[in-house]
Every structure is written in structure tokens, then in C-alpha cells.
Design an enzyme around this catalytic site. Structure first.
Site, PDB file in Angstrom:
ATOM      1  N   PHE A   1       0.862  -1.186   0.000  1.00 24.71           N
ATOM      2  CA  PHE A   1       0.000   0.000   0.000  1.00 24.71           C
ATOM      3  C   PHE A   1       0.893   1.229   0.000  1.00 24.71           C
ATOM      4  O   PHE A   1       1.614   1.486   0.962  1.00 24.71           O
ATOM      5  CB  PHE A   1      -0.953   0.059   1.207  1.00 24.71           C
ATOM      6  CG  PHE A   1      -1.852   1.267   1.116  1.00 24.71           C
ATOM      7  CD1 PHE A   1      -3.021   1.234   0.378  1.00 24.71           C
ATOM      8  CD2 PHE A   1      -1.489   2.476   1.715  1.00 24.71           C
ATOM      9  CE1 PHE A   1      -3.824   2.368   0.248  1.00 24.71           C
ATOM     10  CE2 PHE A   1      -2.290   3.609   1.585  1.00 24.71           C
ATOM     11  CZ  PHE A   1      -3.460   3.545   0.852  1.00 24.71           C
TER      12      PHE A   1
ATOM     13  N   ASP B   1       9.287   2.929   2.281  1.00 29.36           N
ATOM     14  CA  ASP B   1       8.088   3.711   2.570  1.00 29.36           C
ATOM     15  C   ASP B   1       7.773   3.520   4.052  1.00 29.36           C
ATOM     16  O   ASP B   1       7.207   2.501   4.451  1.00 29.36           O
ATOM     17  CB  ASP B   1       6.927   3.246   1.683  1.00 29.36           C
ATOM     18  CG  ASP B   1       5.641   4.029   1.957  1.00 29.36           C
ATOM     19  OD1 ASP B   1       5.581   4.750   2.981  1.00 29.36           O
ATOM     20  OD2 ASP B   1       4.692   3.910   1.154  1.00 29.36           O
TER      21      ASP B   1
ATOM     22  N   LYS C   1       2.271  11.058   7.292  1.00 30.35           N
ATOM     23  CA  LYS C   1       1.394  10.792   8.429  1.00 30.35           C
ATOM     24  C   LYS C   1       1.833  11.523   9.701  1.00 30.35           C
ATOM     25  O   LYS C   1       1.583  12.719   9.809  1.00 30.35           O
ATOM     26  CB  LYS C   1       1.244   9.278   8.616  1.00 30.35           C
ATOM     27  CG  LYS C   1       0.436   8.653   7.457  1.00 30.35           C
ATOM     28  CD  LYS C   1      -0.221   7.332   7.796  1.00 30.35           C
ATOM     29  CE  LYS C   1      -1.274   6.987   6.745  1.00 30.35           C
ATOM     30  NZ  LYS C   1      -0.845   6.003   5.743  1.00 30.35           N
TER      31      LYS C   1
HETATM   32  C1  LIG Z   1      -0.999   6.096   4.283  1.00 27.96           C
HETATM   33  C2  LIG Z   1       0.117   5.580   3.461  1.00 27.96           C
HETATM   34  C3  LIG Z   1       0.478   6.181   2.231  1.00 27.96           C
HETATM   35  C4  LIG Z   1      -0.319   7.301   1.611  1.00 27.96           C
HETATM   36  O1  LIG Z   1      -0.392   8.440   2.427  1.00 27.96           O
HETATM   37  P1  LIG Z   1      -1.516   9.549   2.144  1.00 27.96           P
HETATM   38  O2  LIG Z   1      -1.148  10.670   3.056  1.00 27.96           O
HETATM   39  O3  LIG Z   1      -2.846   8.939   2.455  1.00 27.96           O
HETATM   40  O4  LIG Z   1      -1.390   9.909   0.697  1.00 27.96           O
HETATM   41  C5  LIG Z   1       1.570   5.675   1.572  1.00 27.96           C
HETATM   42  N1  LIG Z   1       2.279   4.652   2.073  1.00 27.96           N
HETATM   43  C6  LIG Z   1       1.971   4.054   3.228  1.00 27.96           C
HETATM   44  C7  LIG Z   1       2.811   2.935   3.740  1.00 27.96           C
HETATM   45  C8  LIG Z   1       0.875   4.492   3.963  1.00 27.96           C
HETATM   46  O5  LIG Z   1       0.531   3.866   5.092  1.00 27.96           O
END
Ligand SMILES: *Cc1c(COP(=O)(O)O)cnc(C)c1O
Length: 418
Positions: free
Chosen positions: A159, A244, A273
């Protein structure tokens, strides 16, 4: 608003004359908001620390923490103060001009991560997109990949966000289907499989892009040695390692970064986040100088990226992490969480994975779907979110106390027993 930790103690939020009830607000939303989410039927009107309060004054312990955007809880005083102070000085300049907050923000990120340079963005997926752009540019300018031939190796069940490019390499049909045509240049390999990754990496590979722990997939933790293996494999192949850490980073797992569990330093880190302290969207690509130096004026940008309000709040977040207190709390309370879930295994829990204050809990499907369990927990005063069928994701603010965590676990035990 002051909240006590006893949730039977209503704060007596007085509804304004003509104010709408939760049920009325939910019904109203349904007609005017896109249905891209399926929220639990609760309407939050206020929050402090780990507690949220709905329109009718009912209180809930937040065990989701905005998918880890609220690692420091709701309205952490130091973060709110940083935001207030900055609101009174300067909120936006665009990057057409310098602002007096940005240098300290990037210096803080360098110190926190051990990397050199920052590309400030806003949302998580923008950091992912920016990381992809930077990796491709690096492949052409530095590695010497033939024009438009660069590939990026990603993991199944990833994700990384919701843009067209990013959903194109998702393996979740709900996230992906119906949004093509998809951008080429991505190779998907199973997560936690170094041999498959090695086979997919070749002279065209700009980068390997993975989550060190797959959050949305259900908090999937790779075997010990996987991250080290990815590091060695990418180094050998002359490809970048992009981690990520948008959800796994910034204290959640008991260390500043999830890659710290194997003392691995990627070439590129994606943060988001919690970097915005639950106040403003703040994300960043943090990387080695050699990598981010491929960008020249005009080749990438963002109107809001690096704005002074974001930099001030992000800087205050880095200040909280610098103390080590939140990482320590996550590690210590992570033991409490693990012990609690171990005790529930066989009592409605069929399996779980946890690291720090982050757990994916598989509940016995005969008790109910993840959604049904979440709704029952809501009625018990605990807010969680299900992911993929019968899995619950637990990720409370790192400010939660041991007593609050044990209370939440007791509510889960009660729901699973009923
Ligand atoms: C939430 C998330 C994203 C995307 O972040 P947004 O601020 O919603 O665009 C990307 N990678 C990971 C691992 C995430 O948990």
C-alpha cells in the site's frame, strides 16, 4: 475541552441550538460526500490525547490514531503550540521565496534519519510519487539506464497510496480495478522473498520500493534479515532502496524507523502521516545527497510543500522524537500489547502480528467480520479499523498509558467473548 480518562464521565458537551445529531450528520453526509470510505457510524466532535468525543458527548479511546498520523495523540500541547505560534507569524510563501522555518526542518530530518537531504511534500502518496520520480531521474542521470527503460521493483500486497501511478502497481483489485490504463515500469514480487526480488532486479532497476512492515496488508512483518537482504541486494545491483515508512516510521514500532530494527539505512526514506503531528499534512522524501541532487529547478515542485506552518509543526514533531520518549513508550507498551494479544489467542483471536504499538489481529471469522467486531468495540468505547476481512489493526497514539491500553484489551476480550 478537558477530558478525564473515565469515559462514563460525560463532559456535557452542550449541543448548540439547532445542532444536528450524529444520525442526522451521517445521513446528511451520505448525500453530499463521495462514498470512497465506509466510516464507522460515529461522528467525532472533539478530542484530546488518546480520547475522542462524539456529538452526543460519548467518549472513545482512539486505537487507530489516524492510521498513525496521530502518533503523539490528539492536539499534543507542544505541537499545537508550535502551530499557533507559526499561525501568528507566517503560513505560506511558496517555494518561490525562502522561508525561515525550512532549514531547521530539513536539518532535523537529516539528524533524525542519518540521511542528507529533504524534498518536502504534503501527503504520503506525493512523497511516494516524488520518490519514484527521483529514482527514475537517478537511474538515467547516474546509473545510465536507457531513456524510459527504468523499472522499479515493488512488493505484492503493497500500500503506497491512491494516485493513478501508485494504484497501477497495487495488487488489491478494489484499489486498482477500474482506474487504468496503468503506468508501466513496475515489477511486482512477493513480499518477504529475497530470491524473487533478486530475480526481478536487473540493469534497468532504478529502485526497490517496499514498506518495511506492510501496514494496510495487516501489519505483515518480514523475517529477520529481509531488510538487510534488500539492502545488500540493492547495493550489489546498483539500485536504490526506497523504504516507505509513512505508516511504520516516527516511533510506531518502538524505534524511530522500522528499518532501525535491522540497523539498515535505505538510500531513500518516505515519511508522512505522523510528520504532520495530526495537524497539517506533511510528507518528505529524505535521501542521500547523491540521489536528491538529481533534481534541478523546475523539474519537481509543490505549491504547499515545505510551507512554514508544515515546517514548524514537522520541526516540533522531530523535537518530540529527539527525546526518545515516544520510541521507548512504543517499545515498552508494545510488550503489554503483545502479552494481551497472546492471552486472547484461542479466545477469539486466531493469530496476530505486532511490533511496538502496532498490531494486526486476526479474529475468528465465526465471531464476526472485522467490521462487525469494530462496530461492537465502538459500542464499548474503543475505536479501531478493520482491514481485509477478519483482521483488526491496532495502532493507538504512543501517548497511551498502560492502564488505557489494558482497558482497551479488556474491551476486546469482552467483545470476543460475547
Ligand atoms: C498512508 C500511506 C500512504 C499514503 O499516504 P496519504 O497521506 O494517504 O497519501 C503511503 N504509504 C503508506 C505505507 C501508507 O501507510
Amino acid at each position: 475541552m478537558t477530558l478525564s480518562t473515565d469515559r462514563t464521565d460525560r463532559t456535557g458537551r452542550a449541543p448548540a441550538a439547532g445542532a444536528r445529531s450524529s444520525a442526522e450528520l451521517i445521513a446528511a453526509e451520505s448525500g453530499v460526500l463521495a462514498h470512497n470510505y465506509h466510516p464507522l457510524p460515529v461522528v467525532i466532535a472533539g478530542a484530546e490525547g488518546v480520547w475522542m468525543e462524539d456529538v452526543e458527548g460519548r467518549r472513545y479511546l482512539d486505537m487507530l490514531a489516524g492510521y498513525s498520523a496521530l502518533n503523539f495523540g490528539h492536539r499534543h500541547p507542544a505541537l499545537v503550540e508550535a502551530a499557533h505560534r507559526q499561525l501568528d507569524e507566517l503560513t505560506l510563501t511558496s517555494r518561490a521565496f525562502h522561508n525561515d522555518r525550512l532549514a531547521a526542518f530539513a536539518e532535523g530530518l537529516a539528524e533524525l534519519t542519518g540521511l542528507d537531504m529533504t524534498l518536502p511534500m504534503n501527503t504520503g502518496v506525493e512523497a511516494v510519487e516524488s520518490g519514484i520520480k527521483v529514482a527514475r531521474k537517478w537511474a538515467y542521470d547516474v546509473k545510465g539506464v536507457a531513456p524510459d527503460r527504468a523499472t522499479i521493483v515493488v512488493a505484492a500486497d503493497n500500500f503506497h497510496g491512491r494516485t493513478t501511478t501508485v494504484v497501477g502497481f497495487s495488487t488489491d483489485p478494489v484499489a486498482r480495478n477500474g482506474f487504468g490504463p496503468y503506468a508501466p515500469g513496475f515489477r511486482v514480487v512477493p513480499f518477504n522473498d529475497l530470491a524473487a526480488m533478486e530475480a526481478a532486479v536487473d540493469e534497468t532497476t532504478a529502485a526497490v520500493l517496499i514498506e518495511p512492515i506492510q501496514g494496510e496488508a495487516g501489519v505483515l512483518i518480514p523475517d529477520d534479515g529481509y531488510l538487510t537482504g534488500v539492502r545488500e541486494l540493492t547495493r550489489r545491483a546498483g539500485a536504490l532502496f526506497i523504504a516507505d515508512e509513512i505508516q511504520s516510521g516516527l516511533g510506531r514500532t518502538g524505534t524511530t524507523l522500522a528499518v532501525d530494527h535491522e540497523s539498515v539505512l535505505p538510500d531513500v526514506l518516505l515519511l508522512g502521516k505522523a510528520l504532520g503531528g495530526g495537524i497539517v499534512p506533511v510528507s518528505a522524501v529524505v535521501a542521500r545527497r547523491e540521489v536528491l541532487s538529481v533534481l534541478h529547478p523546475g523539474q519537481h515542485g509543490s505549491t504547499f510543500g515545505g510551507n512554514p506552518l508544515a515546517a514548524a509543526v514537522g520541526g516540533a514533531v522531530i523535537g518530540l522524537l529527539r527525546t526518545g520518549e515516544y520510541q521507548r513508550r512504543a517499545a515498552e507498551l508494545g510488550e503489554v500489547l503483545r502479552d494481551g494479544l497472546t492471552a486472547l489467542t484461542g479466545q477469539g483471536v486466531v493469530g496476530f502480528r505486532s511490533r511496538g504499538l502496532w498490531a494486526g489481529v486476526d479474529v475468528d471469522p465465526s465471531i464476526g467480520t472485522g467490521r462487525e467486531i469494530s462496530e461492537r468495540l465502538m459500542r464499548e468505547g474503543v475505536l479501531v479499523k478493520d482491514t481485509h476481512g477478519s483482521t483488526l489493526r491496532l495502532a493507538p497514539p504512543l501517548t497511551i498509558t498502560r492502564g488505557e491500553l489494558e482497558w482497551a484489551l479488556s474491551r476486546l476480550a469482552a467483545v470476543l467473548a460475547s
